[in-house]
Structures are given as C-alpha cells and as structure tokens.
Enzyme design. Sequence first.
Site, PDB file in Angstrom:
ATOM      1  N   GLU A 146       3.742  -3.254   6.613  1.00  0.00           N
ATOM      2  CA  GLU A 146       3.993  -1.834   6.326  1.00  0.00           C
ATOM      3  C   GLU A 146       3.432  -0.960   7.439  1.00  0.00           C
ATOM      4  OE1 GLU A 146       5.679   0.120   4.724  1.00  0.00           O
ATOM      5  OE2 GLU A 146       4.594   1.999   4.500  1.00  0.00           O
ATOM      6  N   GLU A 198       8.835   3.414  12.913  1.00  0.00           N
ATOM      7  CA  GLU A 198       9.884   4.315  12.423  1.00  0.00           C
ATOM      8  C   GLU A 198       9.602   5.783  12.727  1.00  0.00           C
ATOM      9  OE1 GLU A 198      10.716   4.669   8.235  1.00  0.00           O
ATOM     10  OE2 GLU A 198       8.664   4.188   7.701  1.00  0.00           O
ATOM     11  N   LYS A 243      16.532   9.412   4.584  1.00  0.00           N
ATOM     12  CA  LYS A 243      15.540   9.207   3.522  1.00  0.00           C
ATOM     13  C   LYS A 243      16.061   8.220   2.485  1.00  0.00           C
ATOM     14  CE  LYS A 243      11.819   9.664   1.159  1.00  0.00           C
ATOM     15  NZ  LYS A 243      10.618   8.933   1.651  1.00  0.00           N
ATOM     16  N   CYS A 302      -1.357  16.817 -14.248  1.00  0.00           N
ATOM     17  CA  CYS A 302      -1.623  18.025 -15.025  1.00  0.00           C
ATOM     18  C   CYS A 302      -1.384  19.242 -14.126  1.00  0.00           C
ATOM     19  CB  CYS A 302      -3.077  18.033 -15.511  1.00  0.00           C
ATOM     20  SG  CYS A 302      -3.498  16.612 -16.496  1.00  0.00           S
ATOM     21  N   ASN A 304      -7.548  18.795 -13.630  1.00  0.00           N
ATOM     22  CA  ASN A 304      -6.476  17.871 -13.248  1.00  0.00           C
ATOM     23  C   ASN A 304      -7.133  16.720 -12.487  1.00  0.00           C
ATOM     24  OD1 ASN A 304      -4.126  16.580 -12.527  1.00  0.00           O
ATOM     25  ND2 ASN A 304      -3.814  17.843 -10.695  1.00  0.00           N
ATOM     26  N   GLY A 305      -7.059  15.510 -13.021  1.00  0.00           N
ATOM     27  CA  GLY A 305      -7.621  14.359 -12.303  1.00  0.00           C
ATOM     28  C   GLY A 305      -8.331  13.417 -13.260  1.00  0.00           C
ATOM     29  N   TRP A 337      -1.237  16.078 -18.858  1.00  0.00           N
ATOM     30  CA  TRP A 337      -0.625  14.744 -18.930  1.00  0.00           C
ATOM     31  C   TRP A 337      -1.769  13.834 -19.361  1.00  0.00           C
ATOM     32  CZ3 TRP A 337       4.173  12.433 -17.828  1.00  0.00           C
ATOM     33  CH2 TRP A 337       4.160  11.047 -17.877  1.00  0.00           C
ATOM     34  N   HIS A 354       0.948 -19.545  16.458  1.00  0.00           N
ATOM     35  CA  HIS A 354       2.243 -20.258  16.473  1.00  0.00           C
ATOM     36  C   HIS A 354       3.290 -19.492  17.254  1.00  0.00           C
ATOM     37  CE1 HIS A 354       0.678 -23.169  13.634  1.00  0.00           C
ATOM     38  NE2 HIS A 354       0.212 -22.176  12.910  1.00  0.00           N
ATOM     39  N   LYS A 407       5.656   1.681   9.604  1.00  0.00           N
ATOM     40  CA  LYS A 407       5.294   3.110   9.705  1.00  0.00           C
ATOM     41  C   LYS A 407       5.253   3.545  11.162  1.00  0.00           C
ATOM     42  CE  LYS A 407       5.717   4.732   6.197  1.00  0.00           C
ATOM     43  NZ  LYS A 407       6.369   3.653   5.602  1.00  0.00           N
ATOM     44  N   ARG A 409       5.819  18.705 -13.237  1.00  0.00           N
ATOM     45  CA  ARG A 409       4.763  17.693 -13.038  1.00  0.00           C
ATOM     46  C   ARG A 409       4.644  16.755 -14.249  1.00  0.00           C
ATOM     47  NH1 ARG A 409       1.342  20.034  -9.004  1.00  0.00           N
ATOM     48  NH2 ARG A 409      -0.545  18.989  -9.704  1.00  0.00           N
TER      49      ARG A 409
HETATM   50  C1  AGP Z   1      10.073   3.530   4.633  1.00  0.00           C
HETATM   51  O1  AGP Z   1       9.153   4.375   5.297  1.00  0.00           O
HETATM   52  C2  AGP Z   1      11.506   3.799   5.053  1.00  0.00           C
HETATM   53  N1  AGP Z   1      11.844   5.161   4.875  1.00  0.00           N
HETATM   54  C3  AGP Z   1      12.496   2.831   4.431  1.00  0.00           C
HETATM   55  O2  AGP Z   1      12.118   1.527   4.819  1.00  0.00           O
HETATM   56  C4  AGP Z   1      12.577   2.860   2.887  1.00  0.00           C
HETATM   57  O3  AGP Z   1      11.405   2.331   2.340  1.00  0.00           O
HETATM   58  C5  AGP Z   1      13.772   1.978   2.455  1.00  0.00           C
HETATM   59  O4  AGP Z   1      14.957   2.536   2.990  1.00  0.00           O
HETATM   60  C6  AGP Z   1      13.903   1.857   0.933  1.00  0.00           C
HETATM   61  O5  AGP Z   1      14.154   3.123   0.369  1.00  0.00           O
HETATM   62  P1  AGP Z   1      14.034   3.276  -1.231  1.00  0.00           P
HETATM   63  O6  AGP Z   1      12.605   2.983  -1.569  1.00  0.00           O
HETATM   64  O7  AGP Z   1      14.435   4.685  -1.513  1.00  0.00           O
HETATM   65  O8  AGP Z   1      14.961   2.274  -1.873  1.00  0.00           O
END
Ligand code: AGP
Length: 606
Positions: free
Chosen positions: A479, A486, A601, A2, A98-99, A74, A502, A483, A27
């Site tokens: 994950e 990267e 990205k 919202c 909103n929420g 929304w 193992h 994080k 939004r």
């Molecule tokens: C995640 O932090 C990375 N930027 C990378 O692993 C990303 O998740 C991956 O390239 C997939 O991207 P997408 O979700 O846009 O398909």
Amino acid sequence: MCGIVGILGNEPVAGKLVDALKRLEYRGYDSSGVATIEEGQLDRRRAEGKLHNLETRLSNEPLRGRLGIGHTRWATHGAPTETNAHPHMTERVSIVHNGIIENFKQLRRELESEGAELVTDTDTEVIAHLVTREMDAGHDPAIAVLHTLRMLEGAFALAFIFKDHDDLMIAARQGSPLAVGFGDGEMYLGSDAIALAPFTDTITYLEDGDWAVLTRDGVAIRDSEGAAVDRPVQKSVASALMVDKGNHRHFMAKEIHEQPEVVGHTLASYIDFANLKVQMPDMPFDFASLQRISISACGTAYYAGLIAKYWFEKLARLPVEIDVASEFRYRNVPLEAGGLSLFISQSGETADTLAAMRYCREQEQHIASIVNVRESSIARDSDVVLPTLAGPEIGVASTKAFTCQLAVLACIAVSAARARGTMSEETEAEFVTALSEVPRHMSAILREEGLYDSLAHSLAKASDVLYLGRGVNYPVALEGALKLKEISYIHAEGYAAGELKHGPIALIDESVPVVVVAPRDEMFEKMVSNVQEAAARGGRIVFLSDAEESDVGCDVMTSLKIPQIHNFTTPLIYALPMQLIAYHTAVFMGTDVDQPRNLAKSVTVE
Ligand code: AGP
C-alpha cells in the site's frame, strides 16, 4: 460520527441549534439533544431517533436561553436511549462529545468511589462529573476543563457550557474536528463548517490538543500546555452539498487527518466498548461452518483484503482465497456453494469488483461487501453490507477509507474467531481494547507530521523506491508503494522482506531508498537482517518502528518512531506513515495530489 454545535447568541438559540444539527445528519445518528443557559440556569431537551422528535419536544417544552450546545449521537457507549443522549450534565456543567474516551471506566470507578452518582452508560457523563469535581475544588471553568482534559485518554471533540455563566462556552479538540465560527456579536462551534454555514462563513479550525474559551467578544485558543496559539481564520466554502478542505491544502490531507475520528466512528459501529465485545450485524451464514472465505477487490482495497487474510487465517483458522478482481473474475475459481465471498470497495462502483461479485453470485456464494458508499451498486447487490463510515473520500488516493476498511475487517476477524472457538473472551477483550486505542495512536502520529517534510525532499530525488514488510505488514508495504507511485509518479515497489534476496536486492544501490515497515513483532529480528542486507548494498534505509534506531545495527537515512502498539493493530497505525510519506513527497514535487494524472476516483470501466 456524532455531531456537535454550540451558539453564543443574542436571541434564543434552541431552534438555531436544531437547524445546525440538521446539517450534520449526514454523519449518521440515533438520538439528539440541546442544552441552554437562561438567566444562569442550565436546562436541556433530548429525544431518541430523528431530529423531528427533538423539535416536537422543544415545541412542547420550549427553551429560551441565548447560549446553548447541541448534539447528534451515534451510540458508542450505551444504547441509543434518551437517557444516554447528549448533552450530559451535572448541576454545574453541560457537555457534548464526539469520540471515544478509552479510560472512562477507571475514571467512572474513581468518581463513584467518591460518591458521584452517574446515571448513564456513557463515557461522556464521566467528563461532566470530572469538570464538576474540579469546579467544586474551587477552580474556574477554564482551569477545571484544562485539568479534566489532562485526565482523558482517547480521541474526542468537546463543548461545555456552565451554570451561572451566560457568556461562556469552552471547546476542546483531540482527534475529532471542531470549528469555531465568528458572527456579529455571536460565536459558534461546530463539528465542521457545514453546520455553521447558516450563521457564518468566517471560521477557524482547532488543531489537535487545542482548547478554546469563547465569549460573545471572541475566542482565546490555547494549546495543551495552556499557551495562547493563533489559528488561521478563513472563509469557508462549505454548503450542504460541498465538502470543503477545512484548513488543509488538499482533500487528501484533510482525509488523512480525519482518520482518528472516522476510524473511531467505524469501530464504534461494530464494537460494544463498554463490554469490550465485537458486535456484528446478523449474517445469513455461520462462520463456524465456513470452509473458507474468498475476497476480491482492487488497488488499496485489495491490500486491505490481503491484511485480512493474515487475520482470518491466524485468528480464526479460516482459509482465505484472495485475488485482485480483474484476475479473480476470469480465473473460474472453484467455490463450494454456500461459501462466503467478501468484496471491499470504497466507491462501491468498481467494474472489476462488480464483475467478480457476479461470478460469485453464480457460484451460489453468500455475498458480503465492505463499502463506503452505502447506496452504491456493490452494496445493492450484496446479501450483507458492512459499511465503512469514513464519510466522503474526495482525494483519488484512498486513505481514510483504507483504514476504515481495516477497522471493519479486524472486527470481522475477531467475530469469526469467537464463532469458530479459536479466540477466548479474554483475548477478544484484549483485541478490542487495542482497537479502541487506534484513534489516539493515529493522532499521535499526525502530530509528528512535520518529520515527513525533510524525508520527502530525499525521496523526491529517487527514481526507484522499495517498501519492505513482513507478515501482516507486507500488504502495508504494498500500500505504501502504491500511495507513492500514484500521487508522486515515482516508481515504487512493495516486497515481502524475505523475498529481497530472491531478486529485488539486485535493484539496491546508493540511489535507492528502502522504506521498512518494522514494528517490534515476532518477525522483527528477521526484518533487521533484511534491513542490514539492504544497507550493506548502499540502500538508504527509512526505518519505521517502535524500536530504537540503534536496534537495527546499521546506518539508516531516516528513522521514524511509531508508537508502541498491539501487534494486531499495526496495519491500521503504520498505514498513516505510508500516506504521509507519499503525500509530502507529492506536494514537494508539485503533482496534482487530489487528482493525479491518468487516475479516476472510481474505475467504473474494465
Ligand atoms: C487507491 O489509492 C486507488 N485510488 C485505487 O487503487 C483504488 O483503491 C481502487 O481503484 C479501488 O477502488 P474502490 O475501493 O472504490 O473499489
């Protein structure tokens, strides 16, 4: 999400409120409205559908008040009708929200038992009646709002105006962003700086727990205890095209902090909170007749799919074939025609994921995708698109898109379980209630962000870090490792904790931090044994749990207390410490957090 706007002006504000709402259209919304105060009298206009319907309503029935609030809704609780459109009001107060208010049902029952007559299906109307009850008890508007805020559970942003108060607007923030704008003898409120750009570029952002009393002379901001607080006033760079960092140093930080709001918004797209039911869009297949689901994605999105594998197989008894898209596309996976193939992607443009989709199309699969960019290639090539509503994710390291993907996947898993008769209506209500509490728990973790600074200094000295998890939280450990590596460039690996003995345990000595994702679930005792194995070899334990540090039975370097939550939602909640550990370590190390070296990205090449 919202959108909220408010103007304490020196001329009629209705048209300016609508202009500000137009800048929040990105939004998503399905109705809108404005309320103003003129000579002390409250009045409002609302309309279903797009803002031009509200403009038509206003041109036919103008409002001339110089103080007002506006809202794009929304729908979360109640259909997108004019009756349910904000602002909501009583004789004494009008409010936009909103929420999600989790405890609105019991508050509504309490009000109705006292004779209050509520006319909408919304959680928001309950707040208007609570404030009114406090004012009827003799409290001034500010105290009435403070008392009401203490009764609410959930993640929300609110704005209030009051009958007989021509120079007063009150705002509150708990999980959903809210900005205060400074004008020349005018003051403004907006869900973000983009909404306020037509009026001012001088803004301050409320923090979680803040509430603010605005007059034309300025603003008094207070914390949840009522103590005065200062928030930095800054020049916003927001424009209709740009997305600014808010009062955060990096986009990644802003996006981590947006999670309570955007996860709540995404959940609201797939859940009927009033009836505690999942509501998925129509799909060209029946979960009850599926033999299995194949899932393919990359990176963080792949880890979301791995978590979904545990949910689908455990809750819906539905086998899942999952692989990273770069492998899946070349494996010639045998798939029965008419099966379901699910693709997860923030950008919707990842080349490997697109190629895997093409393979599945050739195998006569139903193609469903979970994407954050609605007009992306993956979305266009899908039979069913289940959007995440995370908003633009600018930081290369995916954060809010990941938890929004999990929100969608959790809803799919419940829906599949109900369709396959493996989940009762009562259990569905239990799981949906747990999901509705996620934004609040996320806010609670974010309020403790200061705890991650000192941990970051310890991790920054490491050359190798292990992350351990079990069951549905094993992919959370994966994950977390991704994080960290990267954005800080420190080598990190996630492992299933039972796998430690193992081989990986050979890596452990006093120089190796071991981050342990350990909610007190059915595997907690097993996890404790693994922690003790690692500690016995000198591993420096970072213990993340709702359990007490004393429950581990060995020394730990750091213990981070996580709220006690339903086991179903642990991946959504434990994702945040994974993000905060990586972020603060990278900031301490001085790397380019938003654009780490070698990374893009969206990986649109193979
Ligand atoms: C995640 O932090 C990375 N930027 C990378 O692993 C990303 O998740 C991956 O390239 C997939 O991207 P997408 O979700 O846009 O398909």
